[in-house]
Write a protein that holds these residues in place. Structure first.
Motif, PDB file in Angstrom:
ATOM      1  N   ARG A  10      89.286 -40.813  91.701  1.00 29.22           N
ATOM      2  CA  ARG A  10      89.534 -39.196  91.440  1.00 29.22           C
ATOM      3  C   ARG A  10      90.820 -39.061  91.194  1.00 29.22           C
ATOM      4  O   ARG A  10      91.965 -39.676  91.283  1.00 29.22           O
ATOM      5  CB  ARG A  10      89.387 -38.747  93.108  1.00 29.22           C
ATOM      6  CG  ARG A  10      89.847 -36.964  93.028  1.00 29.22           C
ATOM      7  CD  ARG A  10      89.599 -36.719  94.674  1.00 29.22           C
ATOM      8  NE  ARG A  10      88.381 -36.949  95.316  1.00 29.22           N
ATOM      9  CZ  ARG A  10      87.286 -36.217  95.287  1.00 29.22           C
ATOM     10  NH1 ARG A  10      87.441 -34.838  94.613  1.00 29.22           N
ATOM     11  NH2 ARG A  10      86.188 -36.371  95.952  1.00 29.22           N
ATOM     12  N   PRO A  12      93.725 -36.027  89.274  1.00 31.91           N
ATOM     13  CA  PRO A  12      94.087 -34.710  88.926  1.00 31.91           C
ATOM     14  C   PRO A  12      94.279 -34.385  87.701  1.00 31.91           C
ATOM     15  O   PRO A  12      95.056 -35.278  86.985  1.00 31.91           O
ATOM     16  CB  PRO A  12      95.234 -34.407  89.942  1.00 31.91           C
ATOM     17  CG  PRO A  12      95.876 -35.732  89.947  1.00 31.91           C
ATOM     18  CD  PRO A  12      94.637 -36.713  89.980  1.00 31.91           C
ATOM     19  N   ASP A  13      93.704 -33.504  87.209  1.00 28.13           N
ATOM     20  CA  ASP A  13      93.876 -32.765  85.650  1.00 28.13           C
ATOM     21  C   ASP A  13      95.352 -31.943  85.712  1.00 28.13           C
ATOM     22  O   ASP A  13      96.195 -32.083  86.717  1.00 28.13           O
ATOM     23  CB  ASP A  13      92.862 -31.835  85.483  1.00 28.13           C
ATOM     24  CG  ASP A  13      91.701 -32.382  84.725  1.00 28.13           C
ATOM     25  OD1 ASP A  13      91.758 -33.567  84.569  1.00 28.13           O
ATOM     26  OD2 ASP A  13      90.734 -31.640  84.582  1.00 28.13           O
ATOM     27  N   ASP A  15      96.104 -29.211  85.505  1.00 27.82           N
ATOM     28  CA  ASP A  15      96.154 -27.931  86.441  1.00 27.82           C
ATOM     29  C   ASP A  15      96.105 -28.176  87.818  1.00 27.82           C
ATOM     30  O   ASP A  15      96.263 -27.270  88.706  1.00 27.82           O
ATOM     31  CB  ASP A  15      95.171 -27.000  85.765  1.00 27.82           C
ATOM     32  CG  ASP A  15      93.784 -27.459  86.157  1.00 27.82           C
ATOM     33  OD1 ASP A  15      93.615 -28.571  86.489  1.00 27.82           O
ATOM     34  OD2 ASP A  15      92.820 -26.804  85.847  1.00 27.82           O
ATOM     35  N   THR A  17      93.532 -29.696  89.255  1.00 30.67           N
ATOM     36  CA  THR A  17      92.253 -29.801  89.677  1.00 30.67           C
ATOM     37  C   THR A  17      91.865 -31.058  89.894  1.00 30.67           C
ATOM     38  O   THR A  17      91.794 -32.152  88.734  1.00 30.67           O
ATOM     39  CB  THR A  17      91.190 -28.831  88.769  1.00 30.67           C
ATOM     40  OG1 THR A  17      91.571 -27.820  88.876  1.00 30.67           O
ATOM     41  CG2 THR A  17      89.796 -29.039  89.338  1.00 30.67           C
ATOM     42  N   ALA A  18      91.191 -31.535  90.769  1.00 31.54           N
ATOM     43  CA  ALA A  18      90.897 -32.916  90.992  1.00 31.54           C
ATOM     44  C   ALA A  18      89.518 -33.272  90.329  1.00 31.54           C
ATOM     45  O   ALA A  18      88.409 -32.459  90.526  1.00 31.54           O
ATOM     46  CB  ALA A  18      90.668 -33.568  92.485  1.00 31.54           C
ATOM     47  N   ARG A  19      89.361 -34.266  89.589  1.00 33.63           N
ATOM     48  CA  ARG A  19      88.276 -34.521  88.847  1.00 33.63           C
ATOM     49  C   ARG A  19      87.798 -36.128  89.108  1.00 33.63           C
ATOM     50  O   ARG A  19      88.588 -36.820  89.186  1.00 33.63           O
ATOM     51  CB  ARG A  19      88.414 -34.695  87.236  1.00 33.63           C
ATOM     52  CG  ARG A  19      88.772 -33.174  86.755  1.00 33.63           C
ATOM     53  CD  ARG A  19      87.790 -32.294  86.620  1.00 33.63           C
ATOM     54  NE  ARG A  19      88.274 -30.943  86.234  1.00 33.63           N
ATOM     55  CZ  ARG A  19      87.911 -29.781  86.094  1.00 33.63           C
ATOM     56  NH1 ARG A  19      86.423 -29.882  86.751  1.00 33.63           N
ATOM     57  NH2 ARG A  19      88.276 -29.031  85.817  1.00 33.63           N
ATOM     58  N   ASP A  43      83.224 -35.602  86.328  1.00 34.85           N
ATOM     59  CA  ASP A  43      82.327 -35.129  87.080  1.00 34.85           C
ATOM     60  C   ASP A  43      80.942 -35.039  86.803  1.00 34.85           C
ATOM     61  O   ASP A  43      80.330 -33.917  86.728  1.00 34.85           O
ATOM     62  CB  ASP A  43      82.956 -33.383  87.006  1.00 34.85           C
ATOM     63  CG  ASP A  43      84.151 -33.401  87.656  1.00 34.85           C
ATOM     64  OD1 ASP A  43      84.893 -34.258  88.580  1.00 34.85           O
ATOM     65  OD2 ASP A  43      85.101 -32.606  87.143  1.00 34.85           O
TER      66      ASP A  43
END
Length: 187
Positions: A10, A12-13, A15, A17-19, A43
């Motif tokens: 996992r 984070p991007d 922004d 957001t966790a991808r 994802d």
């Protein structure tokens, strides 16, 4: 189970957001051409495909994937600062089941790891002298350096048995992503 590896991380991007980034490797190769490739999913959607060894750019660094004769050698996230972190195996993959054994029975897992290392080292100790003996019998080498006789000669059946045991030990090491040049040499 031993023909495919899936490991995830996992990240984070930009922004926040966790991808989930997942690496999928089919060790027997693709059905179309037999080439072993690593696929990167973001994802659950295919993001990139590469021959091995592979390096995938992801936010904050990159993911490195390399295989050996018996499975994965490494599947690591390397941050932009150089920090290295291994991806987590899918629970149903062979690597995931080996990791579960390590969590549930750490002492047994450690003993199995030590045993597999000892078996691989013993395999190298048996294989290298036999290889040197075979190479030393090539006429130009024999004329220049002489011949070498291995101190131990195994029957073909014993050699086959040793090969199988060393291969199993090397697979166990690959399931822990501990595979190295020793495994390739011993096998």
């Amino acid at each position: 189970m031993l023909t495919r590896s899936q490991l995830s991380l996992r990240i984070p991007d930009a922004d926040g957001t966790a991808r989930i980034y997942t690496v999928d490797v089919r060790h027997l190769g693709d059905t179309e051409d037999g080439e072993v490739r690593a696929r990167l999913f973001r994802d659950g959607a295919l993001s990139s495909v590469s021959r091995l060894p592979a390096r995938f750019a992801v936010p904050g660094g990159h993911i490195e994937v390399a295989t050996g004769t018996f499975g994965l050698k490494r599947c690591d996230f390397v941050s932009d600062t150089g920090e290295r972190r291994q991806l987590s195996p899918h629970p149903r993959s062979a690597e995931g089941r080996r990791a579960a054994l390590d969590r549930a029975h750490p002492r047994a897992s450690r003993a199995l790891g030590i045993l597999s290392l000892l078996v691989v080292v013993a395999g190298v100790c048996l294989t290298v002298p036999q290889l040197i003996e075979t190479l030393s019998r090539i006429p130009p080498i024999a004329d220049t350096l002489g011949t070498f006789t291995a101190p131990l000669h195994l029957t073909p059946a014993a050699n086959a048995g040793v090969t199988v045991v060393v291969a199993l030990a090397s697979v166990e090491r690959a399931l822990r992503l501990r595979s190295s040049w020793l495994d390739d040499l011993a096998g």
